[in-house]
Design a protein around this motif. Structure first.
Motif, PDB file in Angstrom:
ATOM      1  N   SER A 141       0.851  -1.193   0.000  1.00 23.86           N
ATOM      2  CA  SER A 141       0.000   0.000   0.000  1.00 23.86           C
ATOM      3  C   SER A 141       0.882   1.236   0.000  1.00 23.86           C
ATOM      4  CB  SER A 141      -0.891   0.006   1.247  1.00 23.86           C
ATOM      5  OG  SER A 141      -1.538   1.257   1.408  1.00 23.86           O
ATOM      6  N   VAL A 142       0.347   2.343  -0.523  1.00 31.00           N
ATOM      7  CA  VAL A 142       1.074   3.610  -0.402  1.00 31.00           C
ATOM      8  C   VAL A 142       1.225   3.984   1.070  1.00 31.00           C
ATOM      9  CG1 VAL A 142       0.466   4.540  -2.659  1.00 31.00           C
ATOM     10  CG2 VAL A 142      -1.071   4.923  -0.720  1.00 31.00           C
ATOM     11  N   MET A 143       0.365   3.387   1.918  1.00 28.00           N
ATOM     12  CA  MET A 143       0.499   3.649   3.353  1.00 28.00           C
ATOM     13  C   MET A 143       1.658   2.876   3.979  1.00 28.00           C
ATOM     14  SD  MET A 143      -3.151   4.401   5.160  1.00 28.00           S
ATOM     15  CE  MET A 143      -4.351   3.699   4.058  1.00 28.00           C
ATOM     16  N   GLY A 144       2.373   2.125   3.164  1.00 27.95           N
ATOM     17  CA  GLY A 144       3.640   1.564   3.607  1.00 27.95           C
ATOM     18  C   GLY A 144       4.779   2.544   3.389  1.00 27.95           C
ATOM     19  N   ILE A 145       4.473   3.655   2.708  1.00 27.72           N
ATOM     20  CA  ILE A 145       5.458   4.712   2.457  1.00 27.72           C
ATOM     21  C   ILE A 145       5.114   5.966   3.237  1.00 27.72           C
ATOM     22  CG2 ILE A 145       6.456   6.206   0.675  1.00 27.72           C
ATOM     23  CD1 ILE A 145       5.823   4.036  -1.349  1.00 27.72           C
ATOM     24  N   GLN A 146       3.819   6.311   3.262  1.00 24.48           N
ATOM     25  CA  GLN A 146       3.361   7.536   3.913  1.00 24.48           C
ATOM     26  C   GLN A 146       2.162   7.251   4.801  1.00 24.48           C
ATOM     27  OE1 GLN A 146       4.461  10.999   3.790  1.00 24.48           O
ATOM     28  NE2 GLN A 146       3.066  10.846   5.530  1.00 24.48           N
ATOM     29  N   GLY A 147       2.291   7.522   6.090  1.00 25.30           N
ATOM     30  CA  GLY A 147       1.186   7.330   7.018  1.00 25.30           C
ATOM     31  C   GLY A 147       0.070   8.331   6.769  1.00 25.30           C
ATOM     32  N   ILE A 148      -1.152   7.906   7.052  1.00 29.03           N
ATOM     33  CA  ILE A 148      -2.333   8.739   6.849  1.00 29.03           C
ATOM     34  C   ILE A 148      -3.108   8.849   8.160  1.00 29.03           C
ATOM     35  CG2 ILE A 148      -4.503   8.985   5.542  1.00 29.03           C
ATOM     36  CD1 ILE A 148      -2.061   9.284   3.782  1.00 29.03           C
ATOM     37  N   LEU A 149      -3.707   9.984   8.392  1.00 29.02           N
ATOM     38  CA  LEU A 149      -4.495  10.249   9.590  1.00 29.02           C
ATOM     39  C   LEU A 149      -5.465   9.103   9.900  1.00 29.02           C
ATOM     40  CD1 LEU A 149      -5.257  12.536  11.686  1.00 29.02           C
ATOM     41  CD2 LEU A 149      -7.049  13.198  10.065  1.00 29.02           C
ATOM     42  N   PHE A 150      -5.442   8.642  11.166  1.00 30.06           N
ATOM     43  CA  PHE A 150      -6.340   7.603  11.691  1.00 30.06           C
ATOM     44  C   PHE A 150      -6.157   6.228  11.043  1.00 30.06           C
ATOM     45  CE2 PHE A 150      -8.974  11.374  13.009  1.00 30.06           C
ATOM     46  CZ  PHE A 150      -8.776  11.200  14.378  1.00 30.06           C
ATOM     47  N   ASN A 151      -5.017   6.034  10.380  1.00 34.33           N
ATOM     48  CA  ASN A 151      -4.660   4.714   9.852  1.00 34.33           C
ATOM     49  C   ASN A 151      -3.371   4.223  10.510  1.00 34.33           C
ATOM     50  OD1 ASN A 151      -6.272   3.705   7.168  1.00 34.33           O
ATOM     51  ND2 ASN A 151      -6.355   5.937   7.392  1.00 34.33           N
ATOM     52  N   ASP A 152      -3.169   4.612  11.764  1.00 26.95           N
ATOM     53  CA  ASP A 152      -1.901   4.395  12.460  1.00 26.95           C
ATOM     54  C   ASP A 152      -1.436   2.934  12.425  1.00 26.95           C
ATOM     55  OD1 ASP A 152      -2.107   7.223  14.114  1.00 26.95           O
ATOM     56  OD2 ASP A 152      -4.012   6.136  14.083  1.00 26.95           O
ATOM     57  N   ILE A 153      -2.317   2.017  12.821  1.00 24.64           N
ATOM     58  CA  ILE A 153      -1.927   0.608  12.943  1.00 24.64           C
ATOM     59  C   ILE A 153      -1.814  -0.054  11.573  1.00 24.64           C
ATOM     60  CG2 ILE A 153      -2.504  -1.610  13.992  1.00 24.64           C
ATOM     61  CD1 ILE A 153      -1.712   0.711  15.934  1.00 24.64           C
ATOM     62  N   TYR A 154      -2.740   0.254  10.687  1.00 29.49           N
ATOM     63  CA  TYR A 154      -2.666  -0.305   9.333  1.00 29.49           C
ATOM     64  C   TYR A 154      -1.377   0.153   8.653  1.00 29.49           C
ATOM     65  CZ  TYR A 154      -3.790  -1.412   4.494  1.00 29.49           C
ATOM     66  OH  TYR A 154      -3.749  -1.907   3.213  1.00 29.49           O
ATOM     67  N   ALA A 155      -1.073   1.454   8.762  1.00 30.05           N
ATOM     68  CA  ALA A 155       0.161   1.980   8.167  1.00 30.05           C
ATOM     69  C   ALA A 155       1.381   1.301   8.792  1.00 30.05           C
ATOM     70  CB  ALA A 155       0.235   3.494   8.349  1.00 30.05           C
ATOM     71  N   ALA A 156       1.345   1.096  10.106  1.00 32.43           N
ATOM     72  CA  ALA A 156       2.461   0.435  10.789  1.00 32.43           C
ATOM     73  C   ALA A 156       2.690  -0.966  10.220  1.00 32.43           C
ATOM     74  CB  ALA A 156       2.181   0.345  12.287  1.00 32.43           C
ATOM     75  N   SER A 157       1.597  -1.690   9.946  1.00 34.31           N
ATOM     76  CA  SER A 157       1.730  -3.048   9.405  1.00 34.31           C
ATOM     77  C   SER A 157       2.332  -3.018   8.005  1.00 34.31           C
ATOM     78  CB  SER A 157       0.373  -3.759   9.396  1.00 34.31           C
ATOM     79  OG  SER A 157      -0.495  -3.241   8.399  1.00 34.31           O
ATOM     80  N   LYS A 158       1.957  -2.022   7.210  1.00 33.25           N
ATOM     81  CA  LYS A 158       2.478  -1.924   5.850  1.00 33.25           C
ATOM     82  C   LYS A 158       3.912  -1.377   5.833  1.00 33.25           C
ATOM     83  CE  LYS A 158      -0.984  -3.655   3.617  1.00 33.25           C
ATOM     84  NZ  LYS A 158      -0.844  -4.932   2.893  1.00 33.25           N
ATOM     85  N   PHE A 159       4.237  -0.489   6.775  1.00 32.97           N
ATOM     86  CA  PHE A 159       5.629  -0.049   6.912  1.00 32.97           C
ATOM     87  C   PHE A 159       6.506  -1.258   7.244  1.00 32.97           C
ATOM     88  CE2 PHE A 159       4.493   4.285   6.609  1.00 32.97           C
ATOM     89  CZ  PHE A 159       5.627   5.084   6.683  1.00 32.97           C
ATOM     90  N   ALA A 160       6.007  -2.145   8.110  1.00 28.44           N
ATOM     91  CA  ALA A 160       6.748  -3.351   8.471  1.00 28.44           C
ATOM     92  C   ALA A 160       6.972  -4.224   7.239  1.00 28.44           C
ATOM     93  CB  ALA A 160       5.986  -4.130   9.547  1.00 28.44           C
ATOM     94  N   VAL A 161       5.948  -4.370   6.430  1.00 29.14           N
ATOM     95  CA  VAL A 161       6.050  -5.157   5.192  1.00 29.14           C
ATOM     96  C   VAL A 161       7.111  -4.569   4.270  1.00 29.14           C
ATOM     97  CG1 VAL A 161       4.844  -5.675   3.021  1.00 29.14           C
ATOM     98  CG2 VAL A 161       3.709  -6.122   5.212  1.00 29.14           C
ATOM     99  N   GLU A 162       7.083  -3.254   4.111  1.00 23.56           N
ATOM    100  CA  GLU A 162       8.020  -2.594   3.199  1.00 23.56           C
ATOM    101  C   GLU A 162       9.461  -2.729   3.698  1.00 23.56           C
ATOM    102  OE1 GLU A 162       7.394  -0.200   0.404  1.00 23.56           O
ATOM    103  OE2 GLU A 162       5.339  -0.934   0.224  1.00 23.56           O
ATOM    104  N   GLY A 163       9.675  -2.544   4.987  1.00 23.94           N
ATOM    105  CA  GLY A 163      11.028  -2.681   5.550  1.00 23.94           C
ATOM    106  C   GLY A 163      11.547  -4.102   5.439  1.00 23.94           C
ATOM    107  N   PHE A 164      10.662  -5.059   5.712  1.00 23.50           N
ATOM    108  CA  PHE A 164      10.998  -6.480   5.596  1.00 23.50           C
ATOM    109  C   PHE A 164      11.417  -6.808   4.161  1.00 23.50           C
ATOM    110  CE2 PHE A 164       9.339 -10.760   4.522  1.00 23.50           C
ATOM    111  CZ  PHE A 164      10.099 -11.537   5.389  1.00 23.50           C
ATOM    112  N   CYS A 165      10.644  -6.308   3.204  1.00 19.60           N
ATOM    113  CA  CYS A 165      10.915  -6.609   1.796  1.00 19.60           C
ATOM    114  C   CYS A 165      12.163  -5.910   1.278  1.00 19.60           C
ATOM    115  CB  CYS A 165       9.705  -6.245   0.935  1.00 19.60           C
ATOM    116  SG  CYS A 165       8.294  -7.346   1.200  1.00 19.60           S
ATOM    117  N   GLU A 166      12.426  -4.692   1.747  1.00 18.50           N
ATOM    118  CA  GLU A 166      13.663  -4.002   1.358  1.00 18.50           C
ATOM    119  C   GLU A 166      14.879  -4.815   1.793  1.00 18.50           C
ATOM    120  OE1 GLU A 166      14.153   0.019   2.588  1.00 18.50           O
ATOM    121  OE2 GLU A 166      12.633   0.807   1.229  1.00 18.50           O
TER     122      GLU A 166
END
Length: 316
Positions: A141-166
């Motif tokens: 998700s683009v929320m794996g790159i940029q967090g969005i208001l009130f999507n804190d936990i979902y964005a955190a999960s996608k940030f984790a995915v992106e870091g893992f994959c990098e």
């Protein structure tokens, strides 16, 4: 061309269903698709969409990404355990103030979106390494790159995915494996509808009045309009995913929505990270009327673009 074996998770609806059906319907029969879902009770929609491909280029299997045993059973049921392309798509969303969410709800999102991917690759990656062949495709998700208001936990999960994959991508290169992140913006699916409906029903009593008002009268109020203007269909994302899969040199990251690209570009424009946060703050709290007017303008442009396209198509 040798037929490639594809395993896709989260195929009961949305992107997973659309992608499974699109690949199974390939005219040259390039793919044998194993479309999986957490429970087979929800297979009817996929069966109907699959049509004549069912039992031929598409088979439905049970796979729960939150269960190592379920993953192992599914992968072991595939001939020689040979999977050429794995598409990690299963996921869940969560919106709202964190004061109103339980830790258990947050853990469930992380367990599905992040650890679900990790479990899947722990089972499939060793075989791909031995063969020195395979393509790992993750619906991020683009929320794996940029967090969005009130999507804190979902964005955190996608940030984790992106870091893992990098991190994993570097190792994958050594074994001649390909790894691609598909990064949609808003997508209009049952997944998003459920997230929205759950948000509408959320008990906001644990939040202060200002935060509750912000969620209800800013976030929820604009949610539908944002999806109407910027939203893509599951079929759009499936089209992008197939393009990446068929590419001779598939990209590591692929954003599906050019209308959303300026938002993520802000992240890379300022090394300090202040620019995107300041921009979002002003857009939400200081220039909300301009933001709303801009959405309406983009909506008009997209409507006219689609209309002119339809007219050209009709004239042909």
């Amino acid at each position: 061309m040798t037929q490639k074996t594809v395993l896709i998770t989260g195929c009961s609806s949305g992107i997973g269903l659309a992608l499974a059906v699109k690949m199974a319907r390939d005219e040259q029969k390039k793919f044998k698709v194993y479309a999986t879902m957490r429970t087979l009770d929800k297979k009817e929609k996929l069966e109907k969409a699959a049509g004549s491909t069912l039992g031929k280029t598409l088979e439905i299997k049970k796979l729960d990404v939150c269960s190592e045993e379920s993953i192992k059973l599914c992968v072991s049921s595939i001939p020689d355990r040979k999977i050429d392309i794995v598409v990690s798509n299963a996921g869940m969303g969560l919106i709202g103030p964190i004061e109103c969410q339980t830790i258990e709800e947050m853990k469930t999102v992380m367990d599905t979106n992040f650890f679900g991917l990790v479990r899947l690759l722990k089972e499939i990656l060793p075989d791909m390494k031995k063969r020195k062949s395979g393509h790992i495709v993750i619906i991020s998700s683009v929320m794996g790159i940029q967090g969005i208001l009130f999507n804190d936990i979902y964005a955190a999960s996608k940030f984790a995915v992106e870091g893992f994959c990098e991190s994993l991508a570097i190792q994958a290169l050594k074994f001649r494996l390909q790894l691609s992140l598909i990064e949609p913006g808003p997508v209009i699916t049952d997944f998003e509808r459920k997230v929205f409906e759950d948000g509408m029903k959320m008990d906001l009593s644990a939040a202060d009045e200002e935060t509750a008002d912000m969620f209800t009268n800013i976030y929820i109020k604009n949610y539908k309009q944002i999806f109407q203007v910027l939203g893509q269909s599951a079929e759009d994302i499936a089209e992008h995913a197939v393009t990446v899969i068929l590419a001779e040199n598939p990209p590591f990251r692929h954003q599906t929505n050019t209308l959303y690209t300026p938002v993520t570009t802000l992240k890379y424009a300022d090394p300090n990270g202040d620019l995107p946060i300041d921009t979002f703050y002003k857009m939400v709290f200081q220039h909300d009327k301009i933001f709303s007017a801009s959405l309406n303008f983009v909506k008009l442009l997209r409507w006219r673009s689609r209309k002119s396209f339809d007219l050209r198509k009709a004239s042909q």
